[in-house]
Design a protein around this motif. Structure first.
Motif, PDB file in Angstrom:
ATOM      1  N   LEU A 171       0.838  -1.196   0.000  1.00 33.60           N
ATOM      2  CA  LEU A 171       0.000   0.000   0.000  1.00 33.60           C
ATOM      3  C   LEU A 171       0.876   1.249   0.000  1.00 33.60           C
ATOM      4  CD1 LEU A 171      -3.064   0.564   0.006  1.00 33.60           C
ATOM      5  CD2 LEU A 171      -2.875   0.987   2.459  1.00 33.60           C
ATOM      6  N   VAL A 172       1.623   1.406  -1.076  1.00 34.26           N
ATOM      7  CA  VAL A 172       2.489   2.580  -1.243  1.00 34.26           C
ATOM      8  C   VAL A 172       2.236   3.147  -2.629  1.00 34.26           C
ATOM      9  CG1 VAL A 172       4.267   1.740   0.345  1.00 34.26           C
ATOM     10  CG2 VAL A 172       4.396   1.145  -2.090  1.00 34.26           C
ATOM     11  N   PRO A 173       2.512   4.428  -2.824  1.00 34.57           N
ATOM     12  CA  PRO A 173       2.319   5.025  -4.144  1.00 34.57           C
ATOM     13  C   PRO A 173       3.122   4.302  -5.219  1.00 34.57           C
ATOM     14  CG  PRO A 173       2.672   6.713  -2.485  1.00 34.57           C
ATOM     15  CD  PRO A 173       2.926   5.412  -1.817  1.00 34.57           C
ATOM     16  N   GLY A 174       2.461   3.975  -6.276  1.00 33.57           N
ATOM     17  CA  GLY A 174       3.100   3.302  -7.392  1.00 33.57           C
ATOM     18  C   GLY A 174       2.859   1.813  -7.427  1.00 33.57           C
ATOM     19  N   ALA A 177      -1.364   1.922  -4.274  1.00 29.98           N
ATOM     20  CA  ALA A 177      -1.842   3.294  -4.147  1.00 29.98           C
ATOM     21  C   ALA A 177      -1.493   4.055  -5.421  1.00 29.98           C
ATOM     22  CB  ALA A 177      -1.200   3.971  -2.937  1.00 29.98           C
ATOM     23  N   PRO A 178      -2.450   4.771  -5.993  1.00 23.11           N
ATOM     24  CA  PRO A 178      -2.190   5.449  -7.271  1.00 23.11           C
ATOM     25  C   PRO A 178      -1.262   6.656  -7.103  1.00 23.11           C
ATOM     26  CG  PRO A 178      -4.344   6.053  -6.431  1.00 23.11           C
ATOM     27  CD  PRO A 178      -3.823   4.998  -5.522  1.00 23.11           C
ATOM     28  N   LYS A 179      -0.523   6.951  -8.174  1.00 23.62           N
ATOM     29  CA  LYS A 179       0.348   8.122  -8.201  1.00 23.62           C
ATOM     30  C   LYS A 179       0.393   8.630  -9.628  1.00 23.62           C
ATOM     31  CE  LYS A 179       4.822   7.670  -7.955  1.00 23.62           C
ATOM     32  NZ  LYS A 179       6.209   7.443  -7.446  1.00 23.62           N
ATOM     33  N   THR A 180       0.136   9.888  -9.804  1.00 27.37           N
ATOM     34  CA  THR A 180       0.134  10.475 -11.142  1.00 27.37           C
ATOM     35  C   THR A 180       0.984  11.743 -11.128  1.00 27.37           C
ATOM     36  OG1 THR A 180      -2.097   9.646 -11.545  1.00 27.37           O
ATOM     37  CG2 THR A 180      -1.294  11.383 -13.005  1.00 27.37           C
ATOM     38  N   ILE A 187      -2.501   7.452   0.791  1.00 24.99           N
ATOM     39  CA  ILE A 187      -2.066   6.075   0.984  1.00 24.99           C
ATOM     40  C   ILE A 187      -3.308   5.201   1.032  1.00 24.99           C
ATOM     41  CG2 ILE A 187      -0.646   4.547   2.372  1.00 24.99           C
ATOM     42  CD1 ILE A 187       0.810   6.909   1.103  1.00 24.99           C
ATOM     43  N   GLN A 188      -3.840   4.935  -0.117  1.00 25.89           N
ATOM     44  CA  GLN A 188      -5.036   4.108  -0.253  1.00 25.89           C
ATOM     45  C   GLN A 188      -5.132   3.617  -1.684  1.00 25.89           C
ATOM     46  OE1 GLN A 188      -8.005   7.030   0.809  1.00 25.89           O
ATOM     47  NE2 GLN A 188      -8.406   7.540  -1.330  1.00 25.89           N
ATOM     48  N   THR A 189      -5.951   2.602  -1.885  1.00 25.47           N
ATOM     49  CA  THR A 189      -6.144   2.074  -3.239  1.00 25.47           C
ATOM     50  C   THR A 189      -7.004   3.036  -4.056  1.00 25.47           C
ATOM     51  OG1 THR A 189      -8.120   0.856  -2.545  1.00 25.47           O
ATOM     52  CG2 THR A 189      -6.008  -0.291  -2.381  1.00 25.47           C
ATOM     53  N   LYS A 190      -7.092   2.757  -5.332  1.00 25.56           N
ATOM     54  CA  LYS A 190      -7.999   3.540  -6.165  1.00 25.56           C
ATOM     55  C   LYS A 190      -9.445   3.299  -5.735  1.00 25.56           C
ATOM     56  CE  LYS A 190      -5.115   3.357 -10.332  1.00 25.56           C
ATOM     57  NZ  LYS A 190      -5.055   2.914 -11.757  1.00 25.56           N
TER      58      LYS A 190
END
Length: 383
Positions: A171-174, A177-180, A187-190
């Protein structure tokens, strides 16, 4: 004139041991009363009015919005209690329900956000994924027990710690957890697809979780499996005595592994009411400790579907109404004290009731033997 159904009715009523039913209800009621008395003393010592505190809880709990809040919480607590109780009936202590539902919740949230199918496919898919993940994670403890003799209490507690680490890694960005563009959304899922939204029931007090019907179905299925199937008989027999079950042809190792997997599958459903009807994401704000709450609820409910329902409603009532106490100047910790004392008191109360029931049975047997002896003496004298 008697009908043909009257003997059957009389036979059914004769099978009902009223005294046993009263004793079964006496233990939890006694535990709640003792807990209320202890909390009342604590409130008095702290300079608070216990009557006002309990009145505040009752006013909110029995209001329309409070009833909806209690029922919504009770759905989650009931699923947690049933998941733990299934293992308990097999004499297996699945302490790892907490980790199982967290891992299942994360996996289900990821799948629900990745695919976008019609609701009648999406929702069952998410539920199946959650149950499979929970079953697989509990199955690890089952395999360790049947192959290496590792106690399930130790293995499931360790698996809870491993679950926390896995969630921290994934559960981390990338990853999950989404990252754009270098900007993290949290720090969460889509967010899951809208087709995964479970239906709610609109009431005067708010939106009642439609998942309550799933909880009812789980309870009915639990009862039918235990009392109306060969598997349920083998499960209860193995829980009472593994050696006796093995002597009667039951594959004990397979029963242990199967029971752990089913308990884990049920644990996978614990987080689904909140995921599908409230948050729609899995993140750092998810509620932890539900698996351990399920242990207390299963204990209070005596591992029976009806007893667990009562315990879940009581626990939900305390949690939902406890939030109103700080608004009136009462310490919110009093609810935790009440829940803890209920668990302790229920153990003591069940033991007291068990001893009283055993004493009553001995008295009945003694009275029957005395009556039979007296009848035999009379017959000899008459002869």
């Amino acid at each position: 004139m008697t009908t043909s159904t009257e003997p059957a009715k009389r036979g059914f009523l004769q099978r009902i041991d009223r005294e046993r039913m009263v004793l079964g209800l006496a233990a939890p009621v006694l535990a709640v009363i003792i807990s209320v008395l202890i909390c009342s003393v604590l409130l008095l010592v702290s300079g608070k009015n216990p009557v006002q505190a309990f009145q505040t809880m009752a006013n909110y709990g029995f209001a329309s919005n409070g009833q909806v809040a209690v029922l919504n919480k009770a759905v989650t607590y009931y699923l947690a209690g049933v998941a733990v109780a299934f293992g308990f009936r097999m004499n297996l202590f699945n302490i790892g329900a907490d980790g199982q539902y967290q891992l299942a919740m994360m996996g289900a949230a990821f799948v629900g956000a990745t695919v976008n199918l019609p609701s009648f496919i999406e929702i069952p898919l998410v539920l199946i994924v959650a149950m499979l993940i929970g079953a697989a994670w509990a199955g690890v403890a089952g395999v360790l027990k049947v192959t290496r003799g590792v106690n399930e209490v130790i293995s499931t507690i360790m698996l809870n710690s491993i679950t926390t680490a896995i969630i921290g890694v994934l559960l981390v960005p990338g990853i999950l957890a989404p990252k754009t563009g270098g900007v993290t959304y949290g720090i969460q899922t889509k967010t899951m697809a809208t087709s995964s939204d479970f239906f709610s029931i609109t009431t005067q007090g708010g939106q009642l979780y439609g998942f309550i019907f799933v909880a009812i179905a789980v309870g009915v299925g639990f009862q039918l499996v235990l009392t109306r199937t060969r598997f349920g008989f083998d499960l209860r027999a193995t829980g009472r005595s593994e050696s006796a079950a093995a002597a009667s042809g039951v594959n004990v190792k397979r029963m242990v592994l199967t029971s752990m997997c089913i308990s884990g599958a049920l644990a996978g459903l614990i987080g689904m009411p909140d995921l599908l009807q409230n948050s729609h994401v899995f993140g750092q704000g998810f509620q932890v400790g539900l698996g351990f709450t399920g242990i207390a609820i299963a204990l209070l409910g005596r591992n029976t579907p009806f007893g667990i329902a009562f315990a879940a409603l009581l626990w939900a009532f305390l949690d939902a109404t406890g939030g109103q106490l700080p608004l009136q100047g009462f310490p919110p910790e009093i609810v935790n004290v009440m829940e803890g004392t209920i668990v302790i008191c229920v153990v003591v109360a069940y033991e007291l009731v068990r001893r009283f029931g055993l004493k009553r049975q001995q008295q009945k047997v003694g009275a029957q033997l005395a009556a039979q002896a007296a009848s035999a003496v009379k017959k000899e004298v008459a002869a």
